[in-house]
Design an enzyme around this catalytic site. Structure first.
Site, PDB file in Angstrom:
ATOM      1  N   GLN A  36       0.823  -1.214   0.000  1.00  0.00           N
ATOM      2  CA  GLN A  36       0.000   0.000   0.000  1.00  0.00           C
ATOM      3  C   GLN A  36       0.861   1.270   0.000  1.00  0.00           C
ATOM      4  OE1 GLN A  36      -2.264  -1.042   3.501  1.00  0.00           O
ATOM      5  NE2 GLN A  36      -0.389  -1.744   4.459  1.00  0.00           N
ATOM      6  N   HIS A  67      -8.736   3.014  20.138  1.00  0.00           N
ATOM      7  CA  HIS A  67      -8.058   1.855  20.726  1.00  0.00           C
ATOM      8  C   HIS A  67      -8.693   1.416  22.039  1.00  0.00           C
ATOM      9  CE1 HIS A  67      -4.617   3.151  17.982  1.00  0.00           C
ATOM     10  NE2 HIS A  67      -5.035   1.982  17.555  1.00  0.00           N
ATOM     11  N   GLU A 111       0.017  -9.164  11.451  1.00  0.00           N
ATOM     12  CA  GLU A 111       0.047  -7.949  10.616  1.00  0.00           C
ATOM     13  C   GLU A 111       0.676  -8.320   9.279  1.00  0.00           C
ATOM     14  OE1 GLU A 111       0.159  -4.700   8.634  1.00  0.00           O
ATOM     15  OE2 GLU A 111      -0.786  -4.477  10.594  1.00  0.00           O
ATOM     16  N   ASP A 161      -8.359  -5.134  13.627  1.00  0.00           N
ATOM     17  CA  ASP A 161      -8.095  -3.699  13.461  1.00  0.00           C
ATOM     18  C   ASP A 161      -7.569  -3.491  12.055  1.00  0.00           C
ATOM     19  OD1 ASP A 161      -7.462  -1.029  13.711  1.00  0.00           O
ATOM     20  OD2 ASP A 161      -5.658  -1.374  14.893  1.00  0.00           O
ATOM     21  N   THR A 163      -7.853  -1.773   7.911  1.00  0.00           N
ATOM     22  CA  THR A 163      -8.209  -0.583   7.140  1.00  0.00           C
ATOM     23  C   THR A 163      -9.651  -0.766   6.652  1.00  0.00           C
ATOM     24  OG1 THR A 163      -7.354  -1.630   5.144  1.00  0.00           O
ATOM     25  CG2 THR A 163      -5.828  -0.237   6.364  1.00  0.00           C
ATOM     26  N   ASP A 164     -10.173   0.221   5.915  1.00  0.00           N
ATOM     27  CA  ASP A 164     -11.508   0.068   5.329  1.00  0.00           C
ATOM     28  C   ASP A 164     -11.480  -1.044   4.276  1.00  0.00           C
ATOM     29  OD1 ASP A 164     -13.514   2.229   6.279  1.00  0.00           O
ATOM     30  OD2 ASP A 164     -11.587   3.253   6.170  1.00  0.00           O
TER      31      ASP A 164
END
Length: 289
Positions: A36, A67, A111, A161, A163-164
């Site tokens: 990205q 958070h 992640e 958690d 991103t869109d």
């Protein structure tokens, strides 16, 4: 990578016909990672801001709202979570808040992009506040969907958690991802996920509800208002087979909050309780979904 001249501007591109603009007092870092486009810049009001693919992800100034609500609502509703799984969350804020709960024995964070973690540790150090070096933290660089579908472990709380639902985050809103979540969630556990700003992203709420409902006894939402996620309140998806978790009374939440020794800036047990009350337009959307 660049440190640019002062006072260019960043226009968020989440919505095609409306957005918000930030003055970039200084661009600290800009790169196209393997996954990205990432930019980190300074802004007089919001401090350090990170955006991915034209969308603001987090700011120094208001990250605590997001958070705290993403972590303390499921953690204190559960009350005795020992194993926690975080999908995404590369800025480290979720990990930081989870590790404030003394009952937690281990936290696995998956992640997809190591560069996001490294850059956030460097430029947004207060987000993780040393959490990545914590002995209870286990960091896995992997695709979240693949991880949950191949996982043999079971977790008490799972927090997505992401991103869109666009770019690399899109797969974290699919039925295959939710099926994987179901497979690695303990029978009395709970799954939560950021679900966008509900007034402008009502279709996201409906889609998530329709995909989670067949898998869990309860698929629902709670809310919180994060200033830089403009357009009103944000919804967080809530999925569990343990119907009691949503009904925990304020006195119990207060006792758990006190016992954990938490200090918060947004979350309170009363707010937790009220956050499950949803506006009529969301209830209508779910009914007609």
């Amino acid at each position: 990578m660049s440190k640019s001249a002062a006072h260019s501007s960043f226009l968020e591109t989440l919505y095609p016909s409306w957005g918000q603009q930030f003055v970039m007092d200084e661009v600290l870092f800009e790169i196209n990672t393997e996954h990205q486009h990432l930019v980190i810049f300074k802004n007089a009001t919001w401090g350090t801001v990170m955006a991915l693919d034209g969308v603001v992800q987090t700011t120094e100034k208001d990250e605590f709202v997001y958070h705290e609500m993403m972590v303390h609502v499921p953690m204190l509703a559960h009350g005795h979570a020992k194993k926690v799984l975080i999908i995404g969350g590369g800025d480290g804020g979720i990990l930081r808040e989870v590790l404030k709960h003394p009952n937690v024995e281990s936290v696995t964070q998956v992640e997809i992009d190591q560069q996001v973690i490294d850059l956030c540790v460097q430029y947004l150090p207060n987000h993780s506040a040393g959490a990545y070096d914590h002995p209870k933290a286990n960091i896995v660089i992997d695709d979240g969907v693949e991880f949950v579908n191949n996982c043999t472990d079971k977790f008490d709380v799972i927090i997505s958690d992401s991103t869109d639902p666009m770019g690399p985050g899109e797969v974290l809103f699919t039925s295959r991802f939710y099926q994987g979540i179901k497979n690695c969630l303990n029978h009395d556990g709970v799954f939560v996920a950021q679900n966008g700003v509900s007034f402008l992203q009502t279709d996201e709420v409906k889609t998530t509800f329709n995909r989670l409902s067949p898998l869990f006894k309860e698929a629902s939402f709670y809310s919180g208002a994060v200033p830089t996620y403009v357009g009103g309140m944000m919804t967080f998806a809530w999925a569990t087979d343990n119907l009691a978790l949503k009904q925990v009374d304020v006195a119990t939440l207060e006792a758990r909050f006190k016992q954990a020794g938490l200090k918060t800036r947004f979350y309170t047990p009363a707010l937790h309780n009220g956050s499950f009350a949803l506006p009529q337009y969301i209830l209508d959307a779910l009914k007609n979904g």
